[in-house]
Every structure is written in C-alpha cells, then in structure tokens.
Scaffold this motif. Structure first.
Motif, PDB file in Angstrom:
ATOM      1  N   ALA A  23       0.832  -1.207   0.000  1.00 15.56           N
ATOM      2  CA  ALA A  23       0.000   0.000   0.000  1.00 15.56           C
ATOM      3  C   ALA A  23       0.867   1.257   0.000  1.00 15.56           C
ATOM      4  O   ALA A  23       0.565   2.233  -0.697  1.00 15.56           O
ATOM      5  N   CYS A  24       1.934   1.233   0.762  1.00 16.16           N
ATOM      6  CA  CYS A  24       2.839   2.385   0.796  1.00 16.16           C
ATOM      7  C   CYS A  24       3.536   2.560  -0.550  1.00 16.16           C
ATOM      8  O   CYS A  24       3.718   3.692  -1.028  1.00 16.16           O
ATOM      9  N   PHE A  29       4.721   5.350  -5.618  1.00 13.92           N
ATOM     10  CA  PHE A  29       4.856   5.251  -7.071  1.00 13.92           C
ATOM     11  C   PHE A  29       3.732   5.995  -7.787  1.00 13.92           C
ATOM     12  O   PHE A  29       3.863   6.304  -8.968  1.00 13.92           O
ATOM     13  N   GLY A  30       2.656   6.271  -7.075  1.00 13.83           N
ATOM     14  CA  GLY A  30       1.559   7.012  -7.675  1.00 13.83           C
ATOM     15  C   GLY A  30       1.838   8.487  -7.821  1.00 13.83           C
ATOM     16  O   GLY A  30       1.242   9.150  -8.665  1.00 13.83           O
ATOM     17  N   VAL A  31       2.750   9.020  -7.006  1.00 11.31           N
ATOM     18  CA  VAL A  31       3.008  10.466  -7.038  1.00 11.31           C
ATOM     19  C   VAL A  31       4.418  10.802  -7.519  1.00 11.31           C
ATOM     20  O   VAL A  31       4.708  11.964  -7.795  1.00 11.31           O
ATOM     21  N   ARG A  32       5.282   9.794  -7.609  1.00 11.27           N
ATOM     22  CA  ARG A  32       6.662  10.042  -8.057  1.00 11.27           C
ATOM     23  C   ARG A  32       7.065   9.009  -9.096  1.00 11.27           C
ATOM     24  O   ARG A  32       6.632   7.859  -9.040  1.00 11.27           O
ATOM     25  N   PRO A  33       7.916   9.403 -10.058  1.00 11.61           N
ATOM     26  CA  PRO A  33       8.384   8.439 -11.062  1.00 11.61           C
ATOM     27  C   PRO A  33       9.171   7.300 -10.423  1.00 11.61           C
ATOM     28  O   PRO A  33       9.709   7.441  -9.316  1.00 11.61           O
ATOM     29  N   TYR A  34       9.271   6.216 -11.149  1.00 11.61           N
ATOM     30  CA  TYR A  34       9.958   5.027 -10.655  1.00 11.61           C
ATOM     31  C   TYR A  34      11.367   5.345 -10.144  1.00 11.61           C
ATOM     32  O   TYR A  34      11.764   4.912  -9.061  1.00 11.61           O
ATOM     33  N   ALA A  35      12.117   6.118 -10.904  1.00 13.56           N
ATOM     34  CA  ALA A  35      13.507   6.406 -10.549  1.00 13.56           C
ATOM     35  C   ALA A  35      13.626   7.239  -9.278  1.00 13.56           C
ATOM     36  O   ALA A  35      14.686   7.233  -8.619  1.00 13.56           O
ATOM     37  N   ASP A  36      12.579   7.956  -8.917  1.00 14.50           N
ATOM     38  CA  ASP A  36      12.627   8.849  -7.754  1.00 14.50           C
ATOM     39  C   ASP A  36      12.150   8.188  -6.469  1.00 14.50           C
ATOM     40  O   ASP A  36      12.063   8.848  -5.430  1.00 14.50           O
ATOM     41  N   VAL A  37      11.808   6.915  -6.532  1.00  7.42           N
ATOM     42  CA  VAL A  37      11.352   6.192  -5.336  1.00  7.42           C
ATOM     43  C   VAL A  37      12.367   5.097  -5.024  1.00  7.42           C
ATOM     44  O   VAL A  37      12.693   4.287  -5.899  1.00  7.42           O
ATOM     45  N   ARG A 104     -11.019   6.488  -6.993  1.00  5.73           N
ATOM     46  CA  ARG A 104     -10.531   6.377  -5.614  1.00  5.73           C
ATOM     47  C   ARG A 104      -9.006   6.269  -5.567  1.00  5.73           C
ATOM     48  O   ARG A 104      -8.361   6.798  -4.662  1.00  5.73           O
ATOM     49  N   HIS A 105      -8.430   5.604  -6.559  1.00  2.61           N
ATOM     50  CA  HIS A 105      -6.971   5.423  -6.621  1.00  2.61           C
ATOM     51  C   HIS A 105      -6.400   6.185  -7.819  1.00  2.61           C
ATOM     52  O   HIS A 105      -5.493   5.702  -8.500  1.00  2.61           O
ATOM     53  N   ARG A 106      -6.901   7.368  -8.018  1.00  4.26           N
ATOM     54  CA  ARG A 106      -6.619   8.125  -9.237  1.00  4.26           C
ATOM     55  C   ARG A 106      -5.132   8.208  -9.587  1.00  4.26           C
ATOM     56  O   ARG A 106      -4.715   7.781 -10.666  1.00  4.26           O
ATOM     57  N   THR A 107      -4.318   8.762  -8.704  1.00  2.00           N
ATOM     58  CA  THR A 107      -2.918   8.980  -9.040  1.00  2.00           C
ATOM     59  C   THR A 107      -2.174   7.662  -9.240  1.00  2.00           C
ATOM     60  O   THR A 107      -1.366   7.525 -10.160  1.00  2.00           O
ATOM     61  N   THR A 114       0.162   4.112 -17.205  1.00  2.00           N
ATOM     62  CA  THR A 114       1.133   4.791 -18.065  1.00  2.00           C
ATOM     63  C   THR A 114       2.549   4.321 -17.793  1.00  2.00           C
ATOM     64  O   THR A 114       3.473   4.680 -18.530  1.00  2.00           O
ATOM     65  N   ALA A 115       2.727   3.499 -16.713  1.00  2.00           N
ATOM     66  CA  ALA A 115       4.051   2.967 -16.355  1.00  2.00           C
ATOM     67  C   ALA A 115       5.080   4.080 -16.326  1.00  2.00           C
ATOM     68  O   ALA A 115       6.146   3.997 -16.946  1.00  2.00           O
ATOM     69  N   GLY A 116       4.764   5.137 -15.587  1.00  2.00           N
ATOM     70  CA  GLY A 116       5.628   6.310 -15.530  1.00  2.00           C
ATOM     71  C   GLY A 116       7.056   5.997 -15.140  1.00  2.00           C
ATOM     72  O   GLY A 116       7.319   5.331 -14.152  1.00  2.00           O
ATOM     73  N   GLY A 117       7.991   6.467 -15.963  1.00  2.00           N
ATOM     74  CA  GLY A 117       9.398   6.310 -15.653  1.00  2.00           C
ATOM     75  C   GLY A 117      10.016   5.006 -16.124  1.00  2.00           C
ATOM     76  O   GLY A 117      11.225   4.821 -16.015  1.00  2.00           O
ATOM     77  N   MET A 118       9.203   4.080 -16.672  1.00  2.00           N
ATOM     78  CA  MET A 118       9.752   2.783 -17.077  1.00  2.00           C
ATOM     79  C   MET A 118       9.776   2.598 -18.597  1.00  2.00           C
ATOM     80  O   MET A 118      10.256   1.582 -19.080  1.00  2.00           O
ATOM     81  N   GLY A 119       9.243   3.551 -19.325  1.00  2.00           N
ATOM     82  CA  GLY A 119       9.277   3.468 -20.776  1.00  2.00           C
ATOM     83  C   GLY A 119       8.595   2.218 -21.303  1.00  2.00           C
ATOM     84  O   GLY A 119       7.516   1.842 -20.854  1.00  2.00           O
ATOM     85  N   HIS A 120       9.244   1.554 -22.249  1.00  2.00           N
ATOM     86  CA  HIS A 120       8.673   0.355 -22.871  1.00  2.00           C
ATOM     87  C   HIS A 120       9.327  -0.895 -22.281  1.00  2.00           C
ATOM     88  O   HIS A 120       9.839  -1.753 -23.011  1.00  2.00           O
TER      89      HIS A 120
END
Length: 230
Positions: A23-24, A29-37, A104-107, A114-120
């Motif tokens: 859950a955490c 990961f919902g508010v920050r790109p993969y690389a920033d977590v 409810r889980h928008r972000t 969109t798999a933000g920060g992970m590209g293809h």
C-alpha cells in the motif's frame, strides 16, 4: 485493484505486513516516477526495515511490478459481487465499479497504466498484457458470454479492445478533464451493450455454422440486437 492500509506501528501478521508495504509503495509510485522512489523511501513510509521489502518482494523492480499488477488487475471479488439481474443491470454495475476504483486510486492508477518512468519495459508490458486478459475474462463473465466457444478469438479481441477504450476514456476524465464521469459512464455502458447485443451477434450471424458453438439451434441466425448465447 485496491490495497488496504494499516498503521505502520502495529505488529502485523506476514500477509498484513506485506499488504501494508504494498500500500505504501502504491502511494509513492503514484506520485513520483519510478527512478525517484527508493526502497528506503518505501520502508520509511511503511515503518519497516528495508530488509523486509526484499524479503516480501525481492528487488525494487519486482515490487513495482506488483504495484502495477494490483492497480490494473480486476480482482475476482469484483465479479462475484455483481448484482443478479439482466444484462443492462450488470453492465451498469460493472462500469460503476470500474469508475469508482479508478477515481478512488486516481494517481496510483494513472501511474500504473502509463508505467511512468519505465518506458517500454518488457516486464511492465507483460504485467499489463496479463491484466488485459484477466479484465477480458471478467467482462465476459459479467455479460454472460464466458462459456461461448464459437468465434472465441474474435469475441476476446473485441472485449480487449473495449478494455483499451475503458482505460483511454478514464484517462480523458481523470487526467485531461475532457469528459466528466457521467459522460464516461454513458460511453462505456453503451459501447459494451452494443458489442454484446449487436456487434458480436452480427459477426457470428454472418459466418456459416455459427450456431454449432453457441447455444442456439443449428442453422438459426440471431434476430437483430439479440444475444446469440441468451
């Protein structure tokens, strides 16, 4: 497609602790790109030692893939809780459930699809493809076509395409603001009903021998707008 949270200071059983860490991770990961977590960030958020993340999930990427999986995969309980009733009642309930969850889980949901920060990334693509198949199974159950065998590939193709429409339309609402919830609900319910009541019957009705794998009598073609497996 939902994750329960618990207070990080409570002593939890292994399954509950794993769910809390997940859950955490969903939130971060919902508010920050993969690389920033980092796993340190997730451990701090969950109030656990970083080693527990490795114990339950392995690497950071494995945890991220689980986050995507849980956010985009339709759980079995969602189908089990659909109300009894006619096709339109079940379609309406299915669309309502989907819109409730993504809002409810928008972000976190937007970040997952969109798999933000992970590209293809191939592993992310595999998770998303698996989720598409689970969603297709769920929709077929909801609309009463789960046991249809005739033209199964075409049917699943249409339902997968509908899933893509559902995702894109929800993004128009949540991300771009071009549609409101009522408009999205109308578009998704009308489209799914059209597929089930008109498009699929028209496809099988125009193919020789369609009735052999459906529930109608041999050689009988469906009336316009009818469900060939009703």
């Amino acid at each position: 497609m939902s994750v329960d949270t618990e207070s990080p200071r409570r002593r939890l059983e292994p399954d509950a602790r794993r769910g809390q860490i997940l859950a955490c991770a969903v939130r971060l990961f919902g508010v920050r790109p993969y690389a920033d977590v980092s796993t340190t960030d997730i451990a701090r958020e969950a109030g656990v030692a970083r080693g527990l993340i490795n114990h339950y999930f392995g690497t950071k990427k494995q945890l991220y893939l689980e986050v995507i999986r849980v956010m985009v995969t339709v759980p079995e309980v969602a189908v089990e809780r659909l109300p009894a009733g006619d096709l339109r009642t079940r379609v309406d309930a299915s669309v309502t459930w989907f819109l409730d969850v993504v809002s409810r889980h928008r972000t976190s949901w937007l970040a997952a699809v969109t798999a933000g920060g992970m590209g293809h990334d191939a592993d992310v693509a595999q998770v998303l493809t698996g989720a598409e198949e689970v969603a297709a199974d769920s929709v077929l159950v909801a609309v009463g076509l789960a046991d249809v065998t005739a033209y199964r590939a075409e049917l699943r193709g249409m339902i997968r395409a509908y899933g893509g429409l559902a995702t894109s339309t929800a993004r128009e609402w949540l991300q771009r603001g071009t549609l409101d919830r009522g408009q999205v609900h109308l578009l998704l319910t009308a489209t799914l009903l059209t597929i089930v009541e008109q498009v699929f019957p028209a496809i099988v009705g125009n193919r020789p021998g369609w009735a052999a794998g459906c529930c109608g009598a041999p050689g009988r073609r469906p009336a316009p707008g009818s469900n060939p497996v009703a």
